[in-house]
Every structure is written in C-alpha cells, then in structure tokens.
Design a protein around this motif. Structure first.
Motif, short mmCIF file in Angstrom:
data_model
loop_
_atom_site.label_atom_id
_atom_site.label_comp_id
_atom_site.label_asym_id
_atom_site.label_seq_id
_atom_site.Cartn_x
_atom_site.Cartn_y
_atom_site.Cartn_z
N GLY A 116 -5.77 -5.62 -6.42
CA GLY A 116 -6.78 -4.56 -6.38
C GLY A 116 -6.74 -3.70 -7.63
O GLY A 116 -5.70 -3.53 -8.26
N MET A 117 -7.89 -3.13 -7.96
CA MET A 117 -8.03 -2.30 -9.15
C MET A 117 -8.47 -0.87 -8.81
O MET A 117 -8.70 -0.07 -9.71
N VAL A 118 -8.60 -0.57 -7.53
CA VAL A 118 -8.94 0.79 -7.10
C VAL A 118 -7.63 1.45 -6.67
O VAL A 118 -7.01 1.03 -5.70
N LYS A 119 -7.21 2.45 -7.41
CA LYS A 119 -5.89 3.04 -7.22
C LYS A 119 -5.97 4.44 -6.60
O LYS A 119 -6.91 5.20 -6.87
N ILE A 140 -9.47 -4.67 -2.74
CA ILE A 140 -9.78 -3.90 -3.95
C ILE A 140 -8.71 -2.84 -4.25
O ILE A 140 -8.85 -2.09 -5.20
N GLY A 141 -7.67 -2.77 -3.41
CA GLY A 141 -6.57 -1.88 -3.70
C GLY A 141 -6.41 -0.69 -2.78
O GLY A 141 -5.48 0.10 -2.94
N ILE A 142 -7.31 -0.53 -1.81
CA ILE A 142 -7.21 0.59 -0.87
C ILE A 142 -6.43 0.10 0.34
O ILE A 142 -6.97 -0.52 1.26
N THR A 143 -5.14 0.38 0.34
CA THR A 143 -4.26 -0.11 1.40
C THR A 143 -3.77 1.00 2.33
O THR A 143 -3.20 0.72 3.38
N ASP A 144 -3.99 2.24 1.94
CA ASP A 144 -3.62 3.38 2.78
C ASP A 144 -4.84 3.72 3.63
O ASP A 144 -5.70 4.50 3.24
#
Length: 201
Positions: free
Chosen positions: A128-131, A167-171
């Motif tokens: 993912g690239m959304v941090k 896309i990086g949203i894991t929370d």
C-alpha cells in the motif's frame, strides 16, 4: 487533524448510516475543535464509473500521458489526493444485496490505482501507498449477521477491509448497525451499542 467523510447511502433522508455518521462527526469535532472536515457525498455528487480512457490513463507511464488521458484521470487524482491528505477516513455505507452500493464501488475504483495508491514489488507482492490514515467504517444492514450462517452472506465488511488494506489503510474500525428492518427492540439495542462505542472512541 483532517477527517474525510464519505457518505454512500442512496437515502438522503431517514438514512441510518448517515445519522450515525453525523453523530460520529459531531463528537469527533468536539474532541478535535481545530480539525478540518471534508464531506464528500457520493450520492448528491455522483462519481462516474471508470471507463476506457480512465483505465488507459492508470496504466500509461507518466512521460506518455496525453492531455486526453490526463483529463480522464483528473477525478481519480483529486480523490486520491483528498484521501492521502487525510488523517481519518469516516466512511458510512449501507449493505445493498450483501455488498457495497454501486456508488461506493465507483469511488473505490477511482482510488484503488496502480502506482498511485498501491504497487507491486519484484516478488509480485502488493504493497500500500496510503500511509497513516485511520478508518472508521459505519455499516448498516437490514438483517443481523452475527451467526456463522449469516456471516457467510456478508460481503460488505470483508471486501472493504481487504480493499482498504491493499492501498495501505490497515487500521480499520467497523461500527455496525444491523437489524434496521427487524423488530424495534433489536434495532434499538444495536443502535445503543454503536452509540456507546462512538462515545468510547
């Protein structure tokens, strides 16, 4: 702090998901009085489905992008920048036919984009690239999906968790209000539980 709110219920009035999102937003702003809130109602302001040129633009190297392709991906660019510049994503959506509404799927197809919000490494693995974006997802459903038999029919939460994780949203925290078409006592109890959780958050 910046909160991006996405509303996906086709019901503008008497929408349970919108009502819970209103309450979440009010309490979040009360706790973060200097925060910025961006509301994108994808029903009032419809996001078109991606088309041939949009897809071509997604997969064309930057140095080869034409003005036509730039125009075709302009909305995707805007939506991705909006998401990446947020600290919190508040997404409210009902379950339609066991899955996401088509309006929400259109938004997802614009923001899930190769080399913009996710990539693939040399081993063929996705990253993912959304941090640093925390997601709160408010979902509503007519039935109650607590039993194993009913959980097998819930394609809404597993899909959203998977696609956001890509896309990086894991929370991700789900706030589920179910039983909206069932008896009043069941609905009231589930709504009270959601409200209590929001207050805790």
């Amino acid at each position: 702090m910046k909160l991006l709110r996405i509303d996906a219920s086709s019901r503008i009035e008497n929408s349970d998901s919108r009502a819970i999102a209103h309450q979440f937003q009010r309490q979040w702003q009360s706790s973060n009085p200097n925060a910025e809130v961006k509301i994108r109602d994808i029903i009032k302001n419809v996001i078109p489905h991606i088309d041939q040129k949009t897809i071509e633009g997604f997969y064309t190297p930057a140095e080869n992008v034409t003005p036509e392709l730039k125009k075709a991906t302009a909305l995707s660019d805007e939506l991705i920048e909006e998401l990446k510049n947020s600290d919190v994503l508040l997404l409210s959506t009902p379950m339609y036919n066991f899955g996401v509404p088509s309006a929400l799927k259109a938004w997802i197809d614009h923001i899930v984009r190769i080399n913009a919000t996710f990539g693939v490494n040399d081993k063929g693995e996705f990253y993912g690239m959304v941090k640093d974006v925390k997601a709160y997802i408010i979902t509503t459903a007519g039935a109650v999906y607590a039993s194993d038999e009913m959980k097998a029919l819930d394609f809404l939460q597993p899909y959203l968790k998977t696609v956001l994780g890509l896309i990086g949203i894991t929370d991700v925290t789900f706030l589920s209000l179910e039983g909206t078409t069932m008896d009043v006592d069941t609905f009231d109890k589930m709504k009270a539980d959601v409200v209590a959780t929001i207050q805790t958050i």
